[in-house]
Scaffold this motif. Structure first.
Motif, PDB file in Angstrom:
ATOM      1  N   SER A 114       0.825  -1.209   0.000  1.00 37.70           N
ATOM      2  CA  SER A 114       0.000   0.000   0.000  1.00 37.70           C
ATOM      3  C   SER A 114       0.864   1.265   0.000  1.00 37.70           C
ATOM      4  O   SER A 114       0.585   2.223  -0.724  1.00 37.70           O
ATOM      5  N   GLU A 115       1.914   1.271   0.809  1.00 36.18           N
ATOM      6  CA  GLU A 115       2.820   2.424   0.869  1.00 36.18           C
ATOM      7  C   GLU A 115       3.470   2.673  -0.492  1.00 36.18           C
ATOM      8  O   GLU A 115       3.554   3.813  -0.956  1.00 36.18           O
ATOM      9  N   LEU A 116       3.911   1.613  -1.145  1.00 35.20           N
ATOM     10  CA  LEU A 116       4.562   1.773  -2.442  1.00 35.20           C
ATOM     11  C   LEU A 116       3.565   2.184  -3.519  1.00 35.20           C
ATOM     12  O   LEU A 116       3.903   2.993  -4.394  1.00 35.20           O
ATOM     13  N   ALA A 117       2.345   1.674  -3.464  1.00 37.20           N
ATOM     14  CA  ALA A 117       1.319   2.112  -4.410  1.00 37.20           C
ATOM     15  C   ALA A 117       1.117   3.619  -4.300  1.00 37.20           C
ATOM     16  O   ALA A 117       1.028   4.319  -5.321  1.00 37.20           O
ATOM     17  N   ALA A 118       1.079   4.128  -3.086  1.00 40.31           N
ATOM     18  CA  ALA A 118       0.909   5.566  -2.878  1.00 40.31           C
ATOM     19  C   ALA A 118       2.102   6.355  -3.429  1.00 40.31           C
ATOM     20  O   ALA A 118       1.925   7.429  -4.017  1.00 40.31           O
ATOM     21  N   LEU A 119       3.303   5.828  -3.248  1.00 40.63           N
ATOM     22  CA  LEU A 119       4.492   6.504  -3.781  1.00 40.63           C
ATOM     23  C   LEU A 119       4.470   6.534  -5.307  1.00 40.63           C
ATOM     24  O   LEU A 119       4.775   7.564  -5.921  1.00 40.63           O
ATOM     25  N   TRP A 120       4.125   5.411  -5.944  1.00 40.19           N
ATOM     26  CA  TRP A 120       4.028   5.395  -7.401  1.00 40.19           C
ATOM     27  C   TRP A 120       2.932   6.349  -7.870  1.00 40.19           C
ATOM     28  O   TRP A 120       3.118   7.080  -8.843  1.00 40.19           O
ATOM     29  N   ALA A 121       1.803   6.363  -7.194  1.00 39.98           N
ATOM     30  CA  ALA A 121       0.710   7.256  -7.580  1.00 39.98           C
ATOM     31  C   ALA A 121       1.137   8.718  -7.476  1.00 39.98           C
ATOM     32  O   ALA A 121       0.797   9.532  -8.342  1.00 39.98           O
ATOM     33  N   ALA A 122       1.907   9.051  -6.455  1.00 44.48           N
ATOM     34  CA  ALA A 122       2.385  10.426  -6.278  1.00 44.48           C
ATOM     35  C   ALA A 122       3.318  10.847  -7.416  1.00 44.48           C
ATOM     36  O   ALA A 122       3.448  12.037  -7.704  1.00 44.48           O
ATOM     37  N   GLN A 123       3.934   9.862  -8.064  1.00 46.09           N
ATOM     38  CA  GLN A 123       4.830  10.164  -9.182  1.00 46.09           C
ATOM     39  C   GLN A 123       4.115  10.121 -10.536  1.00 46.09           C
ATOM     40  O   GLN A 123       4.752  10.276 -11.563  1.00 46.09           O
ATOM     41  N   GLY A 124       2.825   9.866 -10.529  1.00 48.92           N
ATOM     42  CA  GLY A 124       2.079   9.931 -11.775  1.00 48.92           C
ATOM     43  C   GLY A 124       1.571   8.613 -12.324  1.00 48.92           C
ATOM     44  O   GLY A 124       0.831   8.601 -13.309  1.00 48.92           O
ATOM     45  N   ASP A 131      -7.577  -6.283  -4.772  1.00 49.18           N
ATOM     46  CA  ASP A 131      -8.437  -6.859  -3.730  1.00 49.18           C
ATOM     47  C   ASP A 131      -7.695  -7.797  -2.774  1.00 49.18           C
ATOM     48  O   ASP A 131      -8.127  -7.991  -1.643  1.00 49.18           O
ATOM     49  N   THR A 132      -6.598  -8.390  -3.226  1.00 47.66           N
ATOM     50  CA  THR A 132      -5.849  -9.290  -2.351  1.00 47.66           C
ATOM     51  C   THR A 132      -5.037  -8.528  -1.304  1.00 47.66           C
ATOM     52  O   THR A 132      -4.650  -9.102  -0.294  1.00 47.66           O
ATOM     53  N   GLY A 133      -4.744  -7.259  -1.589  1.00 44.62           N
ATOM     54  CA  GLY A 133      -3.896  -6.466  -0.696  1.00 44.62           C
ATOM     55  C   GLY A 133      -2.414  -6.739  -0.892  1.00 44.62           C
ATOM     56  O   GLY A 133      -1.574  -6.141  -0.236  1.00 44.62           O
ATOM     57  N   LEU A 134      -2.088  -7.656  -1.816  1.00 41.08           N
ATOM     58  CA  LEU A 134      -0.699  -8.077  -2.002  1.00 41.08           C
ATOM     59  C   LEU A 134      -0.110  -7.688  -3.354  1.00 41.08           C
ATOM     60  O   LEU A 134       1.054  -7.992  -3.634  1.00 41.08           O
ATOM     61  N   ALA A 135      -0.905  -7.058  -4.207  1.00 42.23           N
ATOM     62  CA  ALA A 135      -0.437  -6.717  -5.540  1.00 42.23           C
ATOM     63  C   ALA A 135      -1.075  -5.398  -5.971  1.00 42.23           C
ATOM     64  O   ALA A 135      -1.952  -4.859  -5.292  1.00 42.23           O
ATOM     65  N   LEU A 136      -0.617  -4.913  -7.121  1.00 41.57           N
ATOM     66  CA  LEU A 136      -1.080  -3.632  -7.638  1.00 41.57           C
ATOM     67  C   LEU A 136      -1.897  -3.817  -8.899  1.00 41.57           C
ATOM     68  O   LEU A 136      -1.745  -4.804  -9.621  1.00 41.57           O
ATOM     69  N   THR A 137      -2.726  -2.827  -9.148  1.00 40.67           N
ATOM     70  CA  THR A 137      -3.452  -2.728 -10.398  1.00 40.67           C
ATOM     71  C   THR A 137      -3.457  -1.250 -10.771  1.00 40.67           C
ATOM     72  O   THR A 137      -3.169  -0.389  -9.935  1.00 40.67           O
ATOM     73  N   ALA A 138      -3.749  -0.955 -12.013  1.00 40.98           N
ATOM     74  CA  ALA A 138      -3.839   0.427 -12.494  1.00 40.98           C
ATOM     75  C   ALA A 138      -4.475   0.392 -13.862  1.00 40.98           C
ATOM     76  O   ALA A 138      -4.576  -0.668 -14.493  1.00 40.98           O
ATOM     77  N   PRO A 148      -2.103  -6.970 -15.142  1.00 40.80           N
ATOM     78  CA  PRO A 148      -2.218  -7.007 -13.687  1.00 40.80           C
ATOM     79  C   PRO A 148      -2.716  -8.370 -13.242  1.00 40.80           C
ATOM     80  O   PRO A 148      -3.315  -9.090 -14.042  1.00 40.80           O
ATOM     81  N   PRO A 149      -2.464  -8.742 -12.006  1.00 42.88           N
ATOM     82  CA  PRO A 149      -1.856  -7.932 -10.951  1.00 42.88           C
ATOM     83  C   PRO A 149      -0.336  -7.853 -11.098  1.00 42.88           C
ATOM     84  O   PRO A 149       0.297  -8.756 -11.641  1.00 42.88           O
ATOM     85  N   TRP A 150       0.210  -6.748 -10.567  1.00 45.10           N
ATOM     86  CA  TRP A 150       1.653  -6.558 -10.544  1.00 45.10           C
ATOM     87  C   TRP A 150       2.122  -6.677  -9.099  1.00 45.10           C
ATOM     88  O   TRP A 150       1.580  -6.039  -8.203  1.00 45.10           O
ATOM     89  N   HIS A 151       3.117  -7.480  -8.913  1.00 40.25           N
ATOM     90  CA  HIS A 151       3.642  -7.715  -7.571  1.00 40.25           C
ATOM     91  C   HIS A 151       4.865  -6.848  -7.332  1.00 40.25           C
ATOM     92  O   HIS A 151       5.631  -6.558  -8.252  1.00 40.25           O
ATOM     93  N   VAL A 152       5.035  -6.451  -6.089  1.00 39.95           N
ATOM     94  CA  VAL A 152       6.120  -5.549  -5.693  1.00 39.95           C
ATOM     95  C   VAL A 152       7.311  -6.386  -5.223  1.00 39.95           C
ATOM     96  O   VAL A 152       7.143  -7.383  -4.517  1.00 39.95           O
ATOM     97  N   TYR A 153       8.496  -5.935  -5.609  1.00 38.91           N
ATOM     98  CA  TYR A 153       9.751  -6.582  -5.216  1.00 38.91           C
ATOM     99  C   TYR A 153      10.651  -5.561  -4.553  1.00 38.91           C
ATOM    100  O   TYR A 153      10.694  -4.400  -4.965  1.00 38.91           O
ATOM    101  N   ARG A 154      11.369  -6.013  -3.544  1.00 34.04           N
ATOM    102  CA  ARG A 154      12.380  -5.201  -2.855  1.00 34.04           C
ATOM    103  C   ARG A 154      13.741  -5.730  -3.256  1.00 34.04           C
ATOM    104  O   ARG A 154      14.008  -6.931  -3.153  1.00 34.04           O
ATOM    105  N   LEU A 155      14.597  -4.828  -3.708  1.00 26.21           N
ATOM    106  CA  LEU A 155      15.954  -5.211  -4.084  1.00 26.21           C
ATOM    107  C   LEU A 155      16.869  -5.031  -2.876  1.00 26.21           C
ATOM    108  O   LEU A 155      17.055  -3.914  -2.390  1.00 26.21           O
TER     109      LEU A 155
END
Length: 176
Positions: A114-124, A131-138, A148-155
């Protein structure tokens, strides 16, 4: 952190990792039509099953001292990371070219997604948590992200190399 000056042949100074982090923290815009020197593409290299490299452009964020990116689990990079999480990410800024090496871990914490979705949204990029809370859509994403769904990865960064593109120059490698 182990620091190595790669530019001793030219008597160039060591680059300061805190300066690299500060520049990354200002963002790497990738918005459509941004063009020019302030538009940055991150490139992700993963390992194919036969050991050959697979390189593709991605939308990555630098936050919390590391890079984060998203992709569909069925894309080649998603399948490669599920099999072997080792990867390399590179980006060119005005001040330096940077390559980071490490491992990409699938993010399974809904609050972090959720935090990363908000950061991406803030950048446009209008990312939303699905709905799963574990992936993104747009309503749209890069064609290479797959559907979609797109899953988030941490490097998790293990090493980084930066080559300064402005005076006084320099090339430095860090091992974390």
């Amino acid at each position: 952190m182990e620091t190595t000056n790669l530019a001793t042949l030219y008597d160039s100074p060591l680059l300061d990792w805190s300066g690299i982090e500060a520049r990354l923290g200002r963002g790497l815009p990738q918005a459509p039509h941004a063009g020019g020197p302030d538009r940055h593409t991150c490139w992700l290299a993963t390992i194919n099953p036969d050991g050959s490299p697979h390189v593709t452009g991605i939308g990555a964020l630098w936050t919390g001292g590391t890079f984060w990116f998203e992709t569909g689990r069925g894309t080649r990079k998603g399948r490669n990371l599920a099999r072997d999480p080792r990867c390399t990410l590179s980006v060119a800024t005005h001040e330096f070219d940077l390559t980071v090496e490490g491992t990409a871990d699938l993010v399974t914490d809904p609050a972090t997604v959720s935090e990363l979705a908000a950061l991406w949204a803030a950048q446009g990029w209008p990312a939303l948590v699905d709905d799963t809370g574990l992936a993104l859509t747009a309503e749209f994403s890069a064609p290479s992200a797959g559907p979609p769904p797109w899953h988030v990865y941490r490097l998790t960064v293990r090493a980084a190399t930066a080559l300064a593109t402005v005076d006084p120059g320099g090339a430095t490698r860090w091992r974390f």
